[in-house]
Design a protein around this motif. Structure first.
Motif, PDB file in Angstrom:
ATOM      1  N   GLY A 145      42.682  39.408  45.342  1.00 10.13           N
ATOM      2  CA  GLY A 145      42.408  38.729  44.078  1.00 10.13           C
ATOM      3  C   GLY A 145      41.564  37.498  44.325  1.00 10.13           C
ATOM      4  O   GLY A 145      41.147  37.230  45.449  1.00 10.13           O
ATOM      5  N   ILE A 146      41.310  36.750  43.288  1.00  8.39           N
ATOM      6  CA  ILE A 146      40.534  35.522  43.385  1.00  8.39           C
ATOM      7  C   ILE A 146      41.490  34.340  43.318  1.00  8.39           C
ATOM      8  O   ILE A 146      42.275  34.216  42.382  1.00  8.39           O
ATOM      9  N   GLY A 147      41.437  33.493  44.319  1.00 12.08           N
ATOM     10  CA  GLY A 147      42.306  32.322  44.375  1.00 12.08           C
ATOM     11  C   GLY A 147      41.778  31.189  43.512  1.00 12.08           C
ATOM     12  O   GLY A 147      40.693  31.275  42.928  1.00 12.08           O
ATOM     13  N   PRO A 148      42.514  30.093  43.430  1.00 16.17           N
ATOM     14  CA  PRO A 148      42.118  28.954  42.604  1.00 16.17           C
ATOM     15  C   PRO A 148      40.786  28.331  43.029  1.00 16.17           C
ATOM     16  O   PRO A 148      40.103  27.711  42.233  1.00 16.17           O
ATOM     17  N   ASP A 149      40.413  28.532  44.300  1.00 23.08           N
ATOM     18  CA  ASP A 149      39.147  27.979  44.790  1.00 23.08           C
ATOM     19  C   ASP A 149      37.971  28.931  44.566  1.00 23.08           C
ATOM     20  O   ASP A 149      36.848  28.649  44.966  1.00 23.08           O
ATOM     21  N   THR A 178      41.202  36.263  48.115  1.00 25.30           N
ATOM     22  CA  THR A 178      42.436  35.972  48.839  1.00 25.30           C
ATOM     23  C   THR A 178      43.463  37.062  48.537  1.00 25.30           C
ATOM     24  O   THR A 178      43.234  37.924  47.697  1.00 25.30           O
ATOM     25  N   LEU A 179      44.581  37.026  49.224  1.00 26.82           N
ATOM     26  CA  LEU A 179      45.687  37.932  48.902  1.00 26.82           C
ATOM     27  C   LEU A 179      46.606  37.232  47.917  1.00 26.82           C
ATOM     28  O   LEU A 179      46.934  36.063  48.090  1.00 26.82           O
ATOM     29  N   ILE A 180      47.020  37.967  46.918  1.00 28.49           N
ATOM     30  CA  ILE A 180      47.910  37.441  45.891  1.00 28.49           C
ATOM     31  C   ILE A 180      49.233  38.194  45.974  1.00 28.49           C
ATOM     32  O   ILE A 180      49.254  39.419  46.070  1.00 28.49           O
ATOM     33  N   ASP A 181      50.325  37.452  45.954  1.00 26.43           N
ATOM     34  CA  ASP A 181      51.653  38.059  45.946  1.00 26.43           C
ATOM     35  C   ASP A 181      51.940  38.543  44.528  1.00 26.43           C
ATOM     36  O   ASP A 181      52.015  37.756  43.602  1.00 26.43           O
ATOM     37  N   ALA A 193      45.667  40.674  54.980  1.00 25.56           N
ATOM     38  CA  ALA A 193      44.634  39.684  54.643  1.00 25.56           C
ATOM     39  C   ALA A 193      43.395  39.895  55.488  1.00 25.56           C
ATOM     40  O   ALA A 193      42.270  39.774  54.991  1.00 25.56           O
ATOM     41  N   GLU A 194      43.573  40.201  56.755  1.00 22.23           N
ATOM     42  CA  GLU A 194      42.418  40.418  57.621  1.00 22.23           C
ATOM     43  C   GLU A 194      41.584  41.606  57.148  1.00 22.23           C
ATOM     44  O   GLU A 194      40.367  41.599  57.263  1.00 22.23           O
TER      45      GLU A 194
END
Length: 107
Positions: free
Chosen positions: A54-58, A62-65, A101-102
């Motif tokens: 997913g897309i992180g706050p930055d 990223t990976l999202i739980d 994540a990798e």
């Protein structure tokens, strides 16, 4: 054309890395070979979590739980009904989140 690897190759790499590290990886549901999303069931010490790209706050990938409060299997099965292109992969290995994540969140 995109620079992203086909989903089937990402999934294959995750499974091979988990197995090479002494863990277990399995495809619970196959999605679109080229561009399907991947939902990872990360199992560590008997505790299961759902992780997805997913897309992180930055604004970065990223990976999202996505672990639900209710039944985990019922949740991903409902997701598959709405999105038949979705892959569901189980990784049973120490540090499963790092391995996922990798493979999934690398830019």
């Amino acid at each position: 054309m995109t620079d992203r690897l086909p989903t089937r190759l990402l999934v294959s790499a995750m499974l091979r890395r988990a197995n090479d590290a002494g863990g277990f990886g399995a495809v619970l549901a196959r999605g679109d070979a080229q561009a399907g999303a991947v939902l990872v069931v990360a199992v560590e010490a008997g505790v299961s979590r759902l992780l997805e790209r997913g897309i992180g706050p930055d604004g970065r990938v990223t990976l999202i739980d996505s672990t639900p409060a209710e039944d985990l299997a019922a949740y991903w099965q409902r997701r598959r009904q709405r999105d038949p292109d979705l892959w569901v992969v189980e990784l049973d290995i120490a540090d499963a989140e790092r391995l996922a994540a990798e493979a999934l969140a690398a830019d």
